[in-house]
Design a protein around this motif. Structure first.
Motif, short mmCIF file in Angstrom:
data_model
loop_
_atom_site.label_atom_id
_atom_site.label_comp_id
_atom_site.label_asym_id
_atom_site.label_seq_id
_atom_site.Cartn_x
_atom_site.Cartn_y
_atom_site.Cartn_z
N PRO A 119 0.79 -1.24 0.00
CA PRO A 119 0.00 0.00 0.00
C PRO A 119 0.83 1.29 0.00
CG PRO A 119 -1.04 -1.62 1.40
CD PRO A 119 0.28 -2.20 0.98
N PRO A 120 1.90 1.40 0.79
CA PRO A 120 2.67 2.66 0.74
C PRO A 120 3.31 2.90 -0.63
CG PRO A 120 3.20 1.45 2.74
CD PRO A 120 2.38 0.54 1.88
N LEU A 121 3.76 1.84 -1.28
CA LEU A 121 4.36 2.01 -2.61
C LEU A 121 3.29 2.32 -3.65
CD1 LEU A 121 7.06 -0.83 -2.71
CD2 LEU A 121 7.30 1.56 -2.00
N LEU A 122 2.13 1.69 -3.53
CA LEU A 122 1.05 1.92 -4.47
C LEU A 122 0.57 3.37 -4.40
CD1 LEU A 122 -1.02 1.01 -6.58
CD2 LEU A 122 -2.48 0.26 -4.69
N GLU A 123 0.35 3.87 -3.20
CA GLU A 123 -0.19 5.22 -3.10
C GLU A 123 0.81 6.27 -3.58
OE1 GLU A 123 -1.55 6.02 0.87
OE2 GLU A 123 0.43 5.82 1.74
N VAL A 124 2.10 6.08 -3.34
CA VAL A 124 3.07 7.06 -3.81
C VAL A 124 3.19 7.00 -5.33
CG1 VAL A 124 5.22 5.73 -3.65
CG2 VAL A 124 5.25 8.16 -3.18
N LEU A 125 3.08 5.81 -5.91
CA LEU A 125 3.13 5.66 -7.36
C LEU A 125 1.90 6.31 -8.02
CD1 LEU A 125 4.97 4.26 -9.52
CD2 LEU A 125 3.29 2.44 -9.51
N LEU A 126 0.74 6.11 -7.43
CA LEU A 126 -0.48 6.73 -7.95
C LEU A 126 -0.39 8.25 -7.93
CD1 LEU A 126 -3.24 4.53 -6.29
CD2 LEU A 126 -2.73 4.69 -8.73
N LEU A 127 0.07 8.79 -6.82
CA LEU A 127 0.15 10.24 -6.70
C LEU A 127 1.19 10.82 -7.65
CD1 LEU A 127 -0.16 10.64 -2.83
CD2 LEU A 127 -1.91 11.10 -4.55
N CYS A 128 2.30 10.11 -7.85
CA CYS A 128 3.37 10.62 -8.70
C CYS A 128 3.08 10.41 -10.18
CB CYS A 128 4.69 9.95 -8.33
SG CYS A 128 6.07 10.47 -9.35
N VAL A 130 0.36 8.76 -11.78
CA VAL A 130 -1.00 8.87 -12.31
C VAL A 130 -1.53 10.28 -12.12
CG1 VAL A 130 -3.35 7.99 -12.13
CG2 VAL A 130 -1.44 6.40 -11.92
N GLU A 131 -1.40 10.83 -10.92
CA GLU A 131 -1.91 12.16 -10.64
C GLU A 131 -0.90 13.26 -10.92
OE1 GLU A 131 -5.02 12.69 -10.23
OE2 GLU A 131 -5.39 10.54 -10.18
N GLU A 132 0.32 12.88 -11.26
CA GLU A 132 1.39 13.81 -11.64
C GLU A 132 1.65 14.89 -10.60
OE1 GLU A 132 0.25 15.16 -15.56
OE2 GLU A 132 0.80 13.23 -16.45
N MET A 133 1.63 14.48 -9.35
CA MET A 133 1.95 15.42 -8.27
C MET A 133 3.46 15.51 -8.13
SD MET A 133 -0.91 14.38 -5.43
CE MET A 133 -0.88 15.85 -4.43
N GLU A 137 4.59 17.87 -3.04
CA GLU A 137 3.16 17.72 -2.79
C GLU A 137 2.86 16.35 -2.20
OE1 GLU A 137 0.97 20.32 -6.24
OE2 GLU A 137 1.87 18.42 -6.85
N ILE A 138 3.51 15.33 -2.74
CA ILE A 138 3.30 13.96 -2.23
C ILE A 138 3.75 13.87 -0.78
CG2 ILE A 138 3.93 11.54 -2.52
CD1 ILE A 138 4.28 12.18 -5.55
N ALA A 139 4.90 14.46 -0.48
CA ALA A 139 5.40 14.45 0.89
C ALA A 139 4.40 15.12 1.83
CB ALA A 139 6.75 15.15 0.96
#
Length: 175
Positions: A119-128, A130-133, A137-139
């Motif tokens: 889950p921690p790797l998935l959410e950071v990958l999605l934000l970076c 997919v959502e291009e943050m 911003e992710i931090a």
């Protein structure tokens, strides 16, 4: 409501369910409206609302430990009442059936590889990706140091790459 599609996309990945994703986004907006007085003018609104989404999810009944599966039927949609079905974007481009099949199999392989991420790797990958943050911003959303964000992104991408490489090798050649 310019962030609605992005919030829903992340919520859908986290919950793996359309109804739960809609509920999560609705709850996020409700909490954002209630707590809007705490938003500091001049700060990053996108990061603020994504943090609310994440925290709401973490405190929900499903949480990050929820079991995740994706049915192929969910990818194609149920269609409208007229009987027409919604197909992947490749079908609209009038590409050949072979190209569409390859796109579906590539997408399925990527989604299957993403399902294997913690889950921690998935959410950071999605934000970076997919959502291009931005990393900053992710931090802010995850409330972790920027170095942790960079490390998780590198580990997530490496894990995806490894999983995809293994899935491309025919079974008779695997050790």
């Amino acid at each position: 409501m310019p962030l609605l599609p992005s919030l829903y996309n992340v919520a859908k990945w986290l919950t793996r369910n359309d109804d739960d994703a809609e509920d999560l986004v609705q709850e996020t907006f409700l909490k954002a409206l209630r707590g809007f007085a705490s938003f500091e003018t001049g700060t990053n609104f996108k990061a603020w609302i994504f943090r609310i989404l994440r925290n709401t999810y973490l405190t929900s009944r499903s949480g990050l430990a929820a079991f995740r599966t994706v049915a192929l039927e969910d990818q194609l949609g149920d269609g409208e009442e007229s009987g027409s079905r919604l197909y992947p974007e490749g079908a609209i481009d009038r590409d050949t059936p072979e190209i569409n099949l390859l796109r579906l199999s590539d997408r399925a392989a990527i989604e299957a590889a993403m399902e294997k991420l913690s889950p921690p790797l998935l959410e950071v990958l999605l934000l970076c990706d997919v959502e291009e943050m931005k990393y900053k911003e992710i931090a802010s959303v995850l409330e972790v140091p920027i170095g942790t964000v960079m490390s998780r992104i590198a580990r997530a991408r490496a894990s995806l790459r490894e999983t995809l490489q293994v899935s491309m090798v025919p079974r008779e050649f695997r050790a």
